[in-house]
Design a protein around this motif. Structure first.
Motif, PDB file in Angstrom:
ATOM      1  N   TYR A 233       0.847  -1.185   0.000  1.00  0.00           N
ATOM      2  CA  TYR A 233       0.000   0.000   0.000  1.00  0.00           C
ATOM      3  C   TYR A 233       0.885   1.238   0.000  1.00  0.00           C
ATOM      4  CZ  TYR A 233       0.654   0.863   5.060  1.00  0.00           C
ATOM      5  OH  TYR A 233       1.179   1.133   6.297  1.00  0.00           O
ATOM      6  N   ILE A 234       0.408   2.270  -0.700  1.00  0.00           N
ATOM      7  CA  ILE A 234       1.162   3.506  -0.847  1.00  0.00           C
ATOM      8  C   ILE A 234       0.239   4.684  -0.556  1.00  0.00           C
ATOM      9  CG2 ILE A 234       2.708   4.838  -2.336  1.00  0.00           C
ATOM     10  CD1 ILE A 234       2.868   2.413  -4.195  1.00  0.00           C
ATOM     11  N   GLN A 235       0.756   5.641   0.195  1.00  0.00           N
ATOM     12  CA  GLN A 235       0.052   6.894   0.425  1.00  0.00           C
ATOM     13  C   GLN A 235       0.998   8.043   0.095  1.00  0.00           C
ATOM     14  OE1 GLN A 235      -1.079   6.544   4.550  1.00  0.00           O
ATOM     15  NE2 GLN A 235      -3.073   5.663   4.055  1.00  0.00           N
ATOM     16  N   ALA A 236       0.443   9.152  -0.350  1.00  0.00           N
ATOM     17  CA  ALA A 236       1.266  10.308  -0.716  1.00  0.00           C
ATOM     18  C   ALA A 236       0.448  11.584  -0.544  1.00  0.00           C
ATOM     19  CB  ALA A 236       1.749  10.181  -2.161  1.00  0.00           C
ATOM     20  N   ALA A 290       3.683   6.871   2.997  1.00  0.00           N
ATOM     21  CA  ALA A 290       3.609   5.487   3.476  1.00  0.00           C
ATOM     22  C   ALA A 290       3.844   4.550   2.305  1.00  0.00           C
ATOM     23  CB  ALA A 290       2.254   5.201   4.118  1.00  0.00           C
ATOM     24  N   PHE A 291       4.674   3.520   2.543  1.00  0.00           N
ATOM     25  CA  PHE A 291       4.973   2.527   1.506  1.00  0.00           C
ATOM     26  C   PHE A 291       5.369   1.256   2.239  1.00  0.00           C
ATOM     27  CE2 PHE A 291       7.171   0.122  -1.625  1.00  0.00           C
ATOM     28  CZ  PHE A 291       6.837   0.609  -2.878  1.00  0.00           C
ATOM     29  N   ALA A 292       4.503   0.248   2.229  1.00  0.00           N
ATOM     30  CA  ALA A 292       4.781  -0.957   3.013  1.00  0.00           C
ATOM     31  C   ALA A 292       3.938  -2.117   2.501  1.00  0.00           C
ATOM     32  CB  ALA A 292       4.472  -0.723   4.489  1.00  0.00           C
ATOM     33  N   PRO A 293       4.366  -3.367   2.797  1.00  0.00           N
ATOM     34  CA  PRO A 293       3.526  -4.510   2.442  1.00  0.00           C
ATOM     35  C   PRO A 293       2.164  -4.399   3.098  1.00  0.00           C
ATOM     36  CG  PRO A 293       5.723  -5.245   3.063  1.00  0.00           C
ATOM     37  CD  PRO A 293       5.643  -3.785   3.418  1.00  0.00           C
ATOM     38  N   ALA A 294       1.124  -4.795   2.381  1.00  0.00           N
ATOM     39  CA  ALA A 294      -0.234  -4.719   2.914  1.00  0.00           C
ATOM     40  C   ALA A 294      -0.520  -5.822   3.912  1.00  0.00           C
ATOM     41  CB  ALA A 294      -1.247  -4.771   1.778  1.00  0.00           C
TER      42      ALA A 294
END
Length: 310
Positions: A233-236, A290-294
């Motif tokens: 998942y990625i958030q920006a 945020a950038f991490a395995p879901a």
């Protein structure tokens, strides 16, 4: 095939209760010196399989070897080798925690000095020494789980069968459990853990066997699980810039708005691919927050299997 000396080998096992076929066809291996996770939804046959390995149920079909012994024809040898932890304590509630352990030790033929010494060691190991002389009925759910683990260890078994051992434990106790199980495996013991807490199993297990509808459907090591395609998942800030960057590089994504903030889910094949994407986004001046395995590696496998999940 796994070495039988201290491990477990299950081949083609089935077990029915009247018209209900709890276990249809399970193959299962757990080598010594490792923690093997048994994963599946409720009703998939996990507890029935554990009971058969503990010699508490006989299979209708198939064969089982635990520490080199057949639980059907050599139950005494199996029970002397196995520490069994059910999902509930089921102890004599009028006894103190220490008395529970020494009584079980007596049933295993331990001398009074040995079982008294061992009970003290285990109460300290599971951090119940302050409650050793309290009746078991006053213990919380988590404390009862820790006592149940100590009870399974009283006779210093070479094989541990643990059904939902983390149930009811607070976060600190979960960390302690993880450390204890890893140390037991490092001593060369065979440790089998059935649990629904897949994120915990990522930190505990060396390998996993997945079961569904009474059948084994997949077996893999943690290294294999970690090398598979995973969701990230990625958030920006802003998300529109992230969407534009992903689209410009041909990266397919899915918007998920069921969390507190909008996030994008992407499928990535390797950690190298994930590193490339993060670097590419940063170089494109996308403010990634945020950038991490879901999910964990085992959760990815579980979600990818065609199982009935409830």
């Amino acid at each position: 095939m796994t070495n039988d000396c201290g491990g477990i080998v299950v081949e083609g096992v089935a077990r029915s209760f009247g018209s209900v076929q709890a276990v249809r066809d399970i193959d299962f291996e757990a080598p010594p010196g490792e923690v093997t996770a048994l994963i599946g939804p409720n009703g998939s046959g996990k507890t029935t399989l554990l009971l058969m390995m503990a010699s508490l149920l006989a299979p209708d079909l198939g064969s089982i070897r635990v520490a080199g012994f057949d639980p059907v024809v050599q139950p005494r040898e199996v029970r002397s080798s196995v520490g069994w932890m059910p999902d509930t304590l089921g102890a004599w509630e009028s006894l103190t925690a220490r008395e529970v352990l020494t009584t079980i030790g007596a049933l295993y033929g331990m001398s009074r000095p040995d079982r008294t010494r061992r009970a003290g060691e285990l109460l300290a190991a599971v951090k119940l020494d302050a409650f050793g002389d309290q009746p078991a009925r006053v213990l919380s759910r988590g404390q009862q789980q820790r006592l149940s683990l100590a009870r399974a260890l009283i006779h210093d078994p070479q094989v541990l069968l643990l059904d939902e051992p983390a149930s009811g434990l607070d976060p600190g106790s979960r960390v302690d459990l993880r450390s204890l199980l890893r140390s037991l495996a490092a001593e060369g013991r065979t440790v089998v853990v059935s649990s629904h807490v897949l994120s915990e199993l990522d930190e505990i297990a060396d390998r996993a066997v997945f079961v569904s509808r009474g059948q084994s459907v997949k077996s893999q090591t943690l290294d294999e699980a970690g090398g598979q395609t995973r969701r990230y998942y990625i958030q920006a800030e802003p998300m529109t810039a992230l969407a534009a960057a992903l689209q410009s590089h041909g990266v397919r994504f899915e918007a998920r708005r069921d969390s507190r903030r909008e996030e994008f889910l992407v499928q990535l094949g390797t950690t190298a691919e994930a590193s490339w994407l993060l670097r590419t986004l940063v170089m494109a001046d996308v403010v990634v927050t945020a950038f991490a395995p879901a999910g964990g590696a085992l959760e990815e496998t579980y979600m990818s299997l065609d199982t009935d999940r409830r």
